[in-house]
Design an enzyme around this catalytic site. Structure first.
Site, PDB file in Angstrom:
ATOM      1  N   TRP A 150       0.815  -1.217   0.000  1.00 31.80           N
ATOM      2  CA  TRP A 150       0.000   0.000   0.000  1.00 31.80           C
ATOM      3  C   TRP A 150       0.852   1.271   0.000  1.00 31.80           C
ATOM      4  O   TRP A 150       0.323   2.350  -0.225  1.00 31.80           O
ATOM      5  CB  TRP A 150      -0.889   0.014   1.258  1.00 31.80           C
ATOM      6  CG  TRP A 150      -0.115  -0.304   2.499  1.00 31.80           C
ATOM      7  CD1 TRP A 150       0.000  -1.542   3.079  1.00 31.80           C
ATOM      8  CD2 TRP A 150       0.716   0.568   3.263  1.00 31.80           C
ATOM      9  NE1 TRP A 150       0.851  -1.474   4.165  1.00 31.80           N
ATOM     10  CE2 TRP A 150       1.304  -0.183   4.301  1.00 31.80           C
ATOM     11  CE3 TRP A 150       1.021   1.939   3.179  1.00 31.80           C
ATOM     12  CZ2 TRP A 150       2.175   0.359   5.240  1.00 31.80           C
ATOM     13  CZ3 TRP A 150       1.888   2.485   4.116  1.00 31.80           C
ATOM     14  CH2 TRP A 150       2.459   1.693   5.132  1.00 31.80           C
ATOM     15  N   ASN A 151       2.163   1.178   0.274  1.00 27.69           N
ATOM     16  CA  ASN A 151       2.907   2.427   0.539  1.00 27.69           C
ATOM     17  C   ASN A 151       3.166   3.256  -0.719  1.00 27.69           C
ATOM     18  O   ASN A 151       3.175   4.483  -0.662  1.00 27.69           O
ATOM     19  CB  ASN A 151       4.196   2.160   1.326  1.00 27.69           C
ATOM     20  CG  ASN A 151       5.164   1.258   0.624  1.00 27.69           C
ATOM     21  OD1 ASN A 151       4.799   0.574  -0.325  1.00 27.69           O
ATOM     22  ND2 ASN A 151       6.403   1.243   1.073  1.00 27.69           N
ATOM     23  N   LYS A 174      -2.467  -8.420  -7.501  1.00 27.89           N
ATOM     24  CA  LYS A 174      -3.200  -8.384  -6.231  1.00 27.89           C
ATOM     25  C   LYS A 174      -2.643  -7.196  -5.436  1.00 27.89           C
ATOM     26  O   LYS A 174      -1.581  -7.284  -4.823  1.00 27.89           O
ATOM     27  CB  LYS A 174      -2.991  -9.697  -5.478  1.00 27.89           C
ATOM     28  CG  LYS A 174      -3.314  -9.644  -3.983  1.00 27.89           C
ATOM     29  CD  LYS A 174      -4.784  -9.414  -3.706  1.00 27.89           C
ATOM     30  CE  LYS A 174      -5.060  -9.300  -2.207  1.00 27.89           C
ATOM     31  NZ  LYS A 174      -4.674  -7.987  -1.629  1.00 27.89           N
ATOM     32  N   PRO A 175      -3.369  -6.058  -5.501  1.00 25.52           N
ATOM     33  CA  PRO A 175      -2.896  -4.899  -4.734  1.00 25.52           C
ATOM     34  C   PRO A 175      -3.202  -5.078  -3.252  1.00 25.52           C
ATOM     35  O   PRO A 175      -4.072  -5.875  -2.882  1.00 25.52           O
ATOM     36  CB  PRO A 175      -3.724  -3.743  -5.320  1.00 25.52           C
ATOM     37  CG  PRO A 175      -4.975  -4.385  -5.839  1.00 25.52           C
ATOM     38  CD  PRO A 175      -4.624  -5.798  -6.238  1.00 25.52           C
ATOM     39  N   ALA A 176      -2.519  -4.313  -2.410  1.00 20.87           N
ATOM     40  CA  ALA A 176      -2.807  -4.339  -0.975  1.00 20.87           C
ATOM     41  C   ALA A 176      -4.278  -4.008  -0.743  1.00 20.87           C
ATOM     42  O   ALA A 176      -4.853  -3.185  -1.462  1.00 20.87           O
ATOM     43  CB  ALA A 176      -1.938  -3.315  -0.261  1.00 20.87           C
ATOM     44  N   GLY A 228       6.886  -6.537  -0.113  1.00 29.00           N
ATOM     45  CA  GLY A 228       6.223  -6.518   1.188  1.00 29.00           C
ATOM     46  C   GLY A 228       7.168  -6.991   2.273  1.00 29.00           C
ATOM     47  O   GLY A 228       8.393  -6.851   2.151  1.00 29.00           O
ATOM     48  N   GLU A 250      10.980  -8.110  -3.104  1.00 28.03           N
ATOM     49  CA  GLU A 250      11.500  -6.811  -2.651  1.00 28.03           C
ATOM     50  C   GLU A 250      10.955  -6.652  -1.237  1.00 28.03           C
ATOM     51  O   GLU A 250       9.771  -6.385  -1.044  1.00 28.03           O
ATOM     52  CB  GLU A 250      11.015  -5.721  -3.611  1.00 28.03           C
ATOM     53  CG  GLU A 250      11.880  -4.484  -3.573  1.00 28.03           C
ATOM     54  CD  GLU A 250      11.328  -3.454  -2.621  1.00 28.03           C
ATOM     55  OE1 GLU A 250      11.771  -3.470  -1.447  1.00 28.03           O
ATOM     56  OE2 GLU A 250      10.480  -2.654  -3.040  1.00 28.03           O
ATOM     57  N   CYS A 284      10.369   1.150   2.330  1.00 32.55           N
ATOM     58  CA  CYS A 284      11.452   0.187   2.595  1.00 32.55           C
ATOM     59  C   CYS A 284      12.810   0.848   2.483  1.00 32.55           C
ATOM     60  O   CYS A 284      13.791   0.334   3.013  1.00 32.55           O
ATOM     61  CB  CYS A 284      11.396  -0.952   1.588  1.00 32.55           C
ATOM     62  SG  CYS A 284       9.850  -1.798   1.619  1.00 32.55           S
ATOM     63  N   GLU A 391      12.158  -2.161  11.227  1.00 35.26           N
ATOM     64  CA  GLU A 391      11.787  -1.031  10.373  1.00 35.26           C
ATOM     65  C   GLU A 391      10.769  -0.172  11.105  1.00 35.26           C
ATOM     66  O   GLU A 391       9.753  -0.689  11.586  1.00 35.26           O
ATOM     67  CB  GLU A 391      11.121  -1.559   9.098  1.00 35.26           C
ATOM     68  CG  GLU A 391      12.055  -1.759   7.948  1.00 35.26           C
ATOM     69  CD  GLU A 391      11.282  -2.129   6.691  1.00 35.26           C
ATOM     70  OE1 GLU A 391      10.548  -3.127   6.703  1.00 35.26           O
ATOM     71  OE2 GLU A 391      11.437  -1.425   5.682  1.00 35.26           O
TER      72      GLU A 391
HETATM   73  C1  SIN Z   1       9.394   0.682  -1.153  1.00 37.47           C
HETATM   74  O1  SIN Z   1       9.203   1.349  -0.167  1.00 37.47           O
HETATM   75  O2  SIN Z   1       9.160  -0.529  -1.161  1.00 37.47           O
HETATM   76  C2  SIN Z   1       9.904   1.247  -2.441  1.00 37.47           C
HETATM   77  C3  SIN Z   1      10.185   2.684  -2.443  1.00 37.47           C
HETATM   78  C4  SIN Z   1      10.734   3.186  -3.751  1.00 37.47           C
HETATM   79  O3  SIN Z   1      10.519   2.611  -4.809  1.00 37.47           O
HETATM   80  O4  SIN Z   1      11.399   4.202  -3.714  1.00 37.47           O
END
Ligand code: SIN
Length: 485
Positions: A150-151, A174-176, A228, A250, A284, A391
């Site tokens: 979702w981010n 499949k989106p969040a 995720g 990722e 992330c 995190e």
């Molecule tokens: C992420 O937070 O998973 C990716 C962020 C980005 O693409 O800069």
């Protein structure tokens, strides 16, 4: 309110209204935006069947033709930036200017891969026998399942969709569950671009585990790409092993942001603001652990606090707001836990207030705006604090000092994660970067993400790369043909 996309599944080129629905809410005040399709297994099966049916034709479509569809989708995003951005802010909560940035970032993947679709080169290799020719080509892996968070609801999808479609793979997305509308807007763009039915499917659902299990169980799906948590990514990889599906992951980060003694402090602070506060820290690649040479720690902290103090919090659509709500109750509860733990173990709150749970009852937000965490800065961080290991995914700066370059490097690498690291230094950047255990490094730079660059991590941060020409390679198999003349 700008128009939302159809709140249905997008399967085999049509909008499918499933019986089961769930509410997509504004994370600021829990107001329902719309009831969206909660896909049942039968709808997912139709999507998989549609991909299977179209796979051969899509693979045979010339790369430049495939690229045209991606270009049309990217252009549509840019031409309708205001609508895309508003939809993103409404369901994700991020400040509107962040959503505008994300629309541009997400479109850049579609446009980049539109070009790369024309350049999926093979190779010829000199053989050891005079009468033999060795030719190597890249072929699409086949239908792919894309599972996204979702981010960055647009960009995490376009980075995958762009590469997959360019390579010749049909996809089911499949989106969040929090942010299906962004994905459905992308489906609308695909539909308007007249992408052949079945090449792109979107199956929203509240139940990610069930849909993931369906993807894993389908022999038709040849690759799963997931962005995720590390825990879920590891589980997917284990499950995918039974069918030897390709997996790209990722996963989580725990990025060190190192400021060495010779850093240009003004630039270090400017880059820190981007690396930490982009998307309210819910990324992330967010700087998670600030490691600052003791000789400049006070000066760096003072300058940083002066910038952090300027942030305005509120609803993401309100003019001038920089920091919107966190995505959900769990996110707020986690940030509170990390901050409490750090303070209890001796960290000092040098800016902001300890989030106190105002507007929460029994772990749930009950007042509008309760999920907003005002930015705060902690110093005196030590390795026994949870904030060092986990995190944060929130607007919290956690600063630890280092006594030397070697100490800073050891601290930076003291993590299972290895997605990105940042180092600020006038002279030692390249040397320091070579010692960092991470897939990406920003040297005097707080933003490494770009369509042209290979995004991805090492250690527990994942497998594979997204973006760049390497991003396409992950969606192809090499085929080697030996020909006797
Ligand atoms: C992420 O937070 O998973 C990716 C962020 C980005 O693409 O800069």
């Amino acid at each position: 309110m700008k128009p939302l996309p159809p709140p249905d599944a997008y399967v085999n080129g049509t909008w499918v209204a499933t019986q089961r629905r769930y509410a997509v809410v504004d994370p600021y005040d829990d107001k329902t935006l719309v009831e969206v399709a909660d896909c049942d297994d039968a709808t997912v099966d139709v999507a998989i069947a549609a991909m299977t049916k179209v796979a051969a034709a899509w693979r045979a479509t010339p790369g430049p033709e495939r690229g045209k569809y991606l270009r049309a989708m990217g252009d549509a995003m840019l031409a309708n930036e205001a609508r895309y951005a508003e939809v993103c802010t409404r369901e994700n909560g991020k400040a509107l200017k962040e959503s505008v940035g994300e629309v541009k970032y997400a479109a850049s993947f579609l446009l980049w891969f539109a070009g790369e679709a024309e350049r999926i080169y093979g190779e010829t290799i000199p053989a050891s026998r005079a009468e033999t020719r060795i030719v190597v080509t890249r072929e699409p892996v086949g239908p792919c399942a894309l599972i996204t968070p979702w981010n960055f609801p647009y960009a995490m999808l376009t980075r995958k969709i762009g590469a997959a479609l360019a390579a010749g793979c049909p996809v089911v997305c499949k989106p969040a569950h929090q942010t299906p509308l962004s994905a459905l807007l992308l489906a609308e763009a695909a539909h308007d671009a007249k992408l052949p039915a079945g090449v792109l499917n979107v199956v929203p659902s509240r139940d990610a585990a069930r849909i993931g299990t369906k993807f894993i169980a389908s022999p038709a799906i040849r690759k799963i790409s997931f962005t995720g948590s590390t825990k879920v990514g590891m589980g997917l990889m284990r499950a995918a092993a039974d069918d030897l599906k390709r997996v790209s992951l990722e996963l989580g980060g725990n990025a060190p942001f190192v400021v060495l003694a010779d850093a240009d402090l003004d630039n270090a602070v400017a880059q820190a603001m981007i690396a930490k506060f982009r998307n309210t820290g819910q990324s992330c690649v967010a700087a998670n652990r600030f490691i600052v040479d003791a000789s400049i720690a006070d000066a760096f902290t003072t300058k940083l606090v002066a910038e952090v103090a300027k942030f305005k919090t509120g609803h993401g659509l309100t003019d001038g707001v920089d920091i919107g709500p966190l995505i959900d109750d769990n996110a707020v509860v986690k940030v509170r836990r990390l901050v409490d733990d750090a303070i209890e173990k001796g960290a000092k709150l040098v800016h902001g207030a300890r989030p106190d749970g105002n507007g929460f009852k029994d772990g749930k937000a009950v007042e509008p705006g309760a999920r907003i965490v005002a930015p705060l800065v902690l110093s005196g961080i030590t390795a026994d604090m949870a904030v060092w290991r986990e995190e944060i995914f929130g607007p919290v700066v956690a600063i630890r000092t280092a006594t030397s370059e070697a100490d800073a490097l050891a601290q930076a690498n003291d993590t299972d994660a290895g997605l990105v690291a940042y180092v600020m230094s006038k002279a030692a950047g390249q040397r320091f970067a070579e010692g960092l255990q991470s897939g990406m490094v920003g040297v005097n730079e707080g933003l490494v993400s770009a369509a042209q660059a290979p995004f991805g991590g090492i250690k527990h941060s994942g497998l594979g790369r997204e973006g760049s020409r390497h991003g396409i390679e992950d969606y192809t198999n090499l085929k080697y043909v030996a020909t006797k003349l």
